[in-house]
Scaffold this active site. Structure first.
Site, mmCIF file in Angstrom:
data_model
loop_
_atom_site.group_PDB
_atom_site.id
_atom_site.type_symbol
_atom_site.label_atom_id
_atom_site.label_comp_id
_atom_site.label_asym_id
_atom_site.label_seq_id
_atom_site.Cartn_x
_atom_site.Cartn_y
_atom_site.Cartn_z
ATOM 1 N N ARG A 131 0.877 -1.240 0.000
ATOM 2 C CA ARG A 131 -0.026 0.030 0.145
ATOM 3 C C ARG A 131 0.912 1.267 -0.060
ATOM 4 O O ARG A 131 2.074 1.408 0.462
ATOM 5 C CB ARG A 131 -0.980 -0.008 1.087
ATOM 6 C CG ARG A 131 -0.602 0.520 2.540
ATOM 7 C CD ARG A 131 0.537 0.081 3.420
ATOM 8 N NE ARG A 131 0.835 0.453 4.345
ATOM 9 C CZ ARG A 131 1.820 1.396 4.727
ATOM 10 N NH1 ARG A 131 2.473 1.940 3.922
ATOM 11 N NH2 ARG A 131 1.987 1.899 6.019
ATOM 12 N N ASP A 297 -0.112 -1.167 12.471
ATOM 13 C CA ASP A 297 -1.249 -0.699 13.497
ATOM 14 C C ASP A 297 -1.877 -1.846 14.372
ATOM 15 O O ASP A 297 -2.017 -1.862 15.504
ATOM 16 C CB ASP A 297 -2.495 -0.201 12.937
ATOM 17 C CG ASP A 297 -1.968 1.195 12.126
ATOM 18 O OD1 ASP A 297 -0.840 1.745 12.405
ATOM 19 O OD2 ASP A 297 -2.740 1.733 11.140
#
Length: 344
Positions: A131, A297
Site C-alpha cells: 500500500r 497498527d
C-alpha cells in the site's frame, strides 16, 4: 453515559480510509511509492475524487492510533469498555461513520468535533498487496489541548494506565501529547509512541525529540528505524540502533524503555535494558495476502492487548504478530465480530 473505567487510551488522527486496488500508473501520476505514508499536498488533492469515481473503493475506518486501539479492544477479554480514543472529526457523515465503527468495536470515542472542517480521509492505493497512503488530515489537524479538559476526557485520562499515540499526531498537537505524557510520568502510567513514517522522523525531528523522553515503549518498522538511525548517526545495524534508542534519556526512571522494530516477514527486534531479542514471524502464503494496510497498527494493537494484561514481552509480540497476520488477509483494518486469539 456510564463512567469510563478502562485501561488503555489512544489519541491521534481519525481518518476514513478510501481504499482501492489500482495500477502502477496511479502511483506514478500522484508521485507516491509503495510502502510509504505521506501527508497530502496540493498535487494529491484530486486522488480522493478519482478513487471515488473510477475505482469503487472501500470506505474503512482508519487512522493509525484508532486502528491500534480498535484491534486492542477486539483482542481484550471484554467486548467493550477497556479502551478509549480521542481525535478531531468534522460534523459530517464520514465522522459519524468513524464513530459508529469504533463504537461497534467496543471503543469509547470522545471526538472533538469541528463544524467548519470535513472529517479527514486517507487514500490507500493498493498494488500487489502493498500500500501507499496519502492522508488528508482536514479536521484531524484541528485537535486542541482544550479538549483534554472536558469532563469525559479527564475521566478517560484518569482511568487509563496505558497511553498510545502514533507519531502522525506529532504534526497536529505536540502540546496535547505533552499534557497527557506529563500525567503519565507523574502517575507512573505507561506511555507508548510509534514513529509511524520516515517523513515524521525527517521533517518533525524536534517534535519526536520532545516526545521520546516520555516514551516507555517505542514502536516502528524497519524503514522508520533506518531513517531515525541515519538522521541521528546511529549506524546501520538495527539491533544496535534499538539498543541506542533504548538507552536515550527518559523522564520516568521507574522502568527501562522497550524498543520494538517490526520488519514485515523478517524477525521483530525488541531491545530493553541492554538486551536484544529477535522474534520470528510465522510466514503467510502469498495467495492469502490481500493488502498490508494497517499491519503495523494491528501489531501494536495486539501487543498492547497483552501488555495491558501484564503478559510477558514474548506474549505481547506473539499477539502482535497474530493480529498483523489477520489484518493483511483483509482490506484495511476490518475486524471480524469475534476474536479467536488463543490467549483470549
Amino acid at each position: 453515559m456510564s463512567k469510563f473505567q478502562g485501561i488503555l487510551f489512544g489519541m491521534g488522527n481519525p481518518l476514513l480510509d478510501i481504499s482501492a486496488t489500482v495500477g502502477q500508473d496511479m502511483l506514478d501520476k500522484y508521485d507516491v511509492k509503495l510502502d510509504s505514508a505521506i501527508l497530502c499536498e496540493e498535487k494529491h488533492l484530486p486522488v480522493y475524487e478519482e478513487l471515488m469515481e473510477k475505482y469503487n473503493p472501500s470506505l474503512i475506518a482508519g487512522g493509525a492510533t484508532q486502528n491500534s486501539i480498535r484491534v486492542a479492544q477486539w483482542m481484550l477479554p471484554s467486548p467493550s469498555g477497556d479502551t478509549a480514543f480521542m481525535g478531531c472529526v468534522g460534523q459530517d457523515d464520514y465522522g459519524r461513520q468513524l464513530e459508529e465503527c469504533a463504537t461497534k468495536d467496543g471503543v469509547l470515542v470522545h471526538y472533538m468535533k469541528d463544524p467548519t472542517t470535513p472529517t479527514g480521509t486517507c487514500a490507500a492505493l493498493i498494488v500487489g498487496g502493498e500500500r501507499a497512503l496519502i492522508a488528508n488530515l482536514a479536521a484531524a489537524n484541528n485537535f486542541k489541548p482544550q479538549h483534554l479538559n472536558t469532563p469525559k476526557a479527564q475521566e478517560i485520562i484518569e482511568s487509563a494506565q496505558f497511553i498510545y499515540i502514533a507519531g502522525f499526531f506529532l504534526t497536529v498537537s505536540v502540546e496535547s501529547l505533552v499534557q497527557v505524557a506529563e500525567q503519565a510520568v507523574e502517575k507512573n502510567k505507561v506511555f507508548c509512541l510509534n514513529l509511524s513514517a520516515p517523513f515524521i522522523i525527517d521533517f518533525f525531528a524536534d517534535q519526536v525529540a520532545t516526545a521520546l523522553p516520555y516514551t516507555d515503549y517505542l514502536f516502528c518498522n524497519e524503514s522508520e528505524a533506518a531513517a531515525y538511525a541515519k538522521k541521528h548517526g546511529l549506524g546501520e545495524d538495527l539491533k544496535e540502533v534499538a539498543l541506542k534508542i533504548g538507552a536515550m534519556p527518559k523522564k520516568n526512571t521507574n522502568r527501562p524503555r522497550t524498543v520494538v522494530f517490526t520488519q514485515g516477514s523478517q524477525p521483530t527486534i525488541v531491545a530493553c535494558d541492554g538486551k536484544v531479542t529477535e522474534y520470528a514471524v510465522e510466514p503467510l502464503a502469498s495467495e492469502f495476502l490481500v493488502d498490508t494496510n494497517g499491519a503495523g497498527d494491528a501489531f501494536v494493537g495486539g501487543f498492547l492487548s497483552q501488555l495491558t494484561q501484564g503478559k510477558s514481552i514474548e506474549d505481547c509480540v506473539a499477539a502482535g504478530h497474530w493480529a498483523a497476520k489477520q489484518i493483511i488477509q483483509v482490506s484495511g483494518t476490518q475486524l471480524p465480530e469475534t476474536c479467536n486469539y488463543g490467549a483470549k
